[in-house]
Design a protein around this motif. Structure first.
Motif, short mmCIF file in Angstrom:
data_model
loop_
_atom_site.label_atom_id
_atom_site.label_comp_id
_atom_site.label_asym_id
_atom_site.label_seq_id
_atom_site.Cartn_x
_atom_site.Cartn_y
_atom_site.Cartn_z
N ALA A 285 29.51 46.76 36.67
CA ALA A 285 30.83 47.58 37.18
C ALA A 285 30.50 47.89 38.47
O ALA A 285 29.23 47.92 39.12
CB ALA A 285 31.01 48.80 36.42
N ALA A 286 31.73 48.27 39.30
CA ALA A 286 31.37 48.63 40.80
C ALA A 286 32.60 49.65 40.97
O ALA A 286 33.53 49.70 40.45
CB ALA A 286 31.70 47.42 41.69
N LEU B 69 28.99 39.20 42.88
CA LEU B 69 27.91 40.16 42.44
C LEU B 69 28.05 40.71 41.19
O LEU B 69 27.17 41.33 40.53
CB LEU B 69 27.71 41.17 43.34
CG LEU B 69 27.45 40.75 44.92
CD1 LEU B 69 27.16 42.07 45.74
CD2 LEU B 69 26.05 40.02 45.08
N MET B 70 29.15 40.34 40.51
CA MET B 70 29.48 40.98 39.26
C MET B 70 29.32 40.15 38.19
O MET B 70 29.61 38.81 38.13
CB MET B 70 31.07 41.73 39.34
CG MET B 70 31.50 42.36 40.31
SD MET B 70 30.80 44.09 40.10
CE MET B 70 29.61 44.32 41.59
N ALA B 71 29.00 40.90 36.85
CA ALA B 71 29.08 40.03 35.50
C ALA B 71 30.64 39.50 35.38
O ALA B 71 31.48 40.23 35.68
CB ALA B 71 28.55 40.96 34.48
N PRO B 72 30.84 38.69 34.49
CA PRO B 72 32.15 38.00 34.13
C PRO B 72 32.81 39.31 33.54
O PRO B 72 32.37 40.20 32.58
CB PRO B 72 31.99 37.34 32.82
CG PRO B 72 30.61 36.74 33.39
CD PRO B 72 29.62 37.91 33.93
N HIS B 73 34.11 39.71 33.78
CA HIS B 73 34.96 40.78 33.27
C HIS B 73 34.49 42.08 33.81
O HIS B 73 34.95 43.14 33.18
CB HIS B 73 35.22 40.81 31.92
CG HIS B 73 35.68 39.22 31.59
ND1 HIS B 73 36.69 38.64 31.75
CD2 HIS B 73 34.72 38.54 30.66
CE1 HIS B 73 36.63 37.50 31.40
NE2 HIS B 73 35.89 37.12 30.59
N ALA B 74 33.80 42.12 34.84
CA ALA B 74 33.16 43.56 35.19
C ALA B 74 34.18 44.38 35.79
O ALA B 74 34.98 43.82 36.60
CB ALA B 74 31.94 43.62 36.17
N SER C 146 41.08 36.77 46.42
CA SER C 146 39.59 36.92 46.13
C SER C 146 39.05 36.60 44.76
O SER C 146 37.98 36.79 44.39
CB SER C 146 39.11 37.99 46.72
OG SER C 146 39.65 39.33 46.37
N GLY C 147 40.03 36.52 43.97
CA GLY C 147 39.84 36.23 42.29
C GLY C 147 39.80 37.24 41.54
O GLY C 147 39.48 37.18 40.33
N TRP C 148 40.15 38.31 41.98
CA TRP C 148 39.86 39.70 41.05
C TRP C 148 41.23 39.60 40.09
O TRP C 148 42.22 39.24 40.63
CB TRP C 148 39.91 41.10 41.94
CG TRP C 148 38.39 41.39 42.38
CD1 TRP C 148 38.45 40.61 43.89
CD2 TRP C 148 37.29 41.77 41.80
NE1 TRP C 148 36.80 41.17 44.12
CE2 TRP C 148 36.53 41.62 43.03
CE3 TRP C 148 37.14 42.33 40.47
CZ2 TRP C 148 35.16 42.25 42.68
CZ3 TRP C 148 35.68 43.13 40.37
CH2 TRP C 148 34.81 42.87 41.37
N GLN C 149 41.02 40.06 39.03
CA GLN C 149 42.17 39.98 37.87
C GLN C 149 42.62 41.40 37.80
O GLN C 149 41.98 42.28 37.55
CB GLN C 149 41.51 39.34 36.72
CG GLN C 149 40.87 37.87 36.90
CD GLN C 149 42.13 36.79 37.45
OE1 GLN C 149 42.98 36.83 37.14
NE2 GLN C 149 41.71 36.08 38.34
N ALA D 21 40.38 46.74 38.89
CA ALA D 21 40.59 45.43 38.65
C ALA D 21 39.54 44.99 37.89
O ALA D 21 38.63 45.81 37.71
CB ALA D 21 40.93 44.76 40.21
N THR D 22 39.45 43.76 37.59
CA THR D 22 38.30 43.01 36.86
C THR D 22 37.70 41.56 37.17
O THR D 22 38.53 40.89 37.99
CB THR D 22 38.35 42.72 35.38
OG1 THR D 22 39.66 41.95 35.32
CG2 THR D 22 38.75 44.16 34.49
N ALA D 23 36.51 41.35 37.29
CA ALA D 23 35.88 40.22 38.06
C ALA D 23 36.45 39.15 37.26
O ALA D 23 36.66 39.01 36.15
CB ALA D 23 34.49 40.23 37.95
#
Length: 282
Positions: free
Chosen positions: A121-122, A144-149, A201-204, A280-282
């Motif tokens: 998480a961030a 830098l984030m794990a999937p769905h972080a 930038s790809g955040w969901q 948001a989520t990665a």
């Protein structure tokens, strides 16, 4: 006259970072009502697990460390890393967090810094409005984030809804930024722009929530004097006032005091303020 509000990374590494490190007590106070919303936003996405299961959180632009320290204190099951450009701010954060075993700090530019492992998480309290290339920076942060972080961050909403900035700028005659989107405190004020940056930038699943709060600028035995000293040292007003000659600064002081006196509430100098809380989520 050009604006002196916008901030570049080199300034955070130097004079600006040093000023904020020296003023962390008052800067934390100014954001006090907002900090809890941010910490809860990221904490709520990470249900507690057994203490033997560790998860990691990155605090982006951690400043003097309040948000990282608060999250680490409230959630001993999380390992929190605070990251900031300024050596002075990181030094202040480390001193404050000494003895907190699940808390660490690093100096680096979040737009290109590499962690040892992916984060779960961030979060960031007003630390993401200063990237020269926001899309590139948020793209890197996602890597830098794990999937769905989950990601949660705050940023100022419209300047007009933050009286400590809009009224003060008008009072001292500070010009508006030539480029409202240049790195600076209000670069992320427009929700549509921020949503576009996160999307590019790809955040969901990006969502925003407006948080209205009280920005506390002065307190203690002399709240007006405290607020005046604070605004002379920190923020865009300080940068503009520093460009004035001695006579102009002396003429400005009584006007500032009168203005601050008009915002005393409950023994403190308080201003209406507004921020966006983004998720948001990665």
């Amino acid at each position: 006259m050009t604006s002196v509000e916008n901030l570049a990374g080199e300034e955070w590494r130097g004079r600006v970072g040093g000023s904020w490190a020296a003023e962390w007590v008052r800067t934390d106070r100014s954001f006090a009502e907002l900090t809890g919303h941010l910490v809860e936003a990221v904490s709520s996405t990470l249900p507690p697990l057994a203490l033997t299961t560790r998860r990691s959180v990155l605090d982006i632009g951690c400043g003097a460390g309040e948000t990282a320290l608060r999250l680490a204190s409230e959630r001993p099951d999380l390992d929190v890393t605070g990251l900031d450009l300024s050596d002075e701010l990181v030094a202040a954060a480390r001193e404050r967090g000494a003895g907190q075993s699940n808390l660490s700090y690093a100096t680096g530019d979040a737009s290109n810094w590499q962690g040892a492992a992916l984060f779960d998480a961030a979060l960031s309290r007003h630390g993401v409005m200063f990237f020269d290339d926001p899309v590139a920076a948020f793209t890197h942060l996602r890597s830098l984030m794990a999937p769905h972080a989950p990601l949660a961050f705050t940023c100022f909403a419209a300047r007009a809804d933050n009286f400590w900035a809009s009224e003060l700028a008008e009072l001292i005659g500070a010009p508006l930024p030539v480029d409202p989107y240049a790195p600076g405190p209000f670069a992320f004020a427009e929700a549509d722009r921020v949503h576009a940056i996160l999307d590019a930038s790809g955040w969901q699943n990006a969502t925003s929530e407006r948080i209205d709060y009280r920005y506390v600028a002065g307190g203690g035995d002399d709240p007006v004097g405290d607020a005046l000293d604070f605004f002379m040292r920190i923020g865009p007003a300080a940068r503009h006032i520093a460009t004035l000659d001695v006579a102009a600064r002396q003429a400005l002081e009584p006007r500032l005091k009168t203005w601050l006196q008009g915002h005393i509430e409950g023994g403190e100098v308080r201003f209406p303020a507004s921020a966006w809380l983004w998720r948001a989520t990665a």
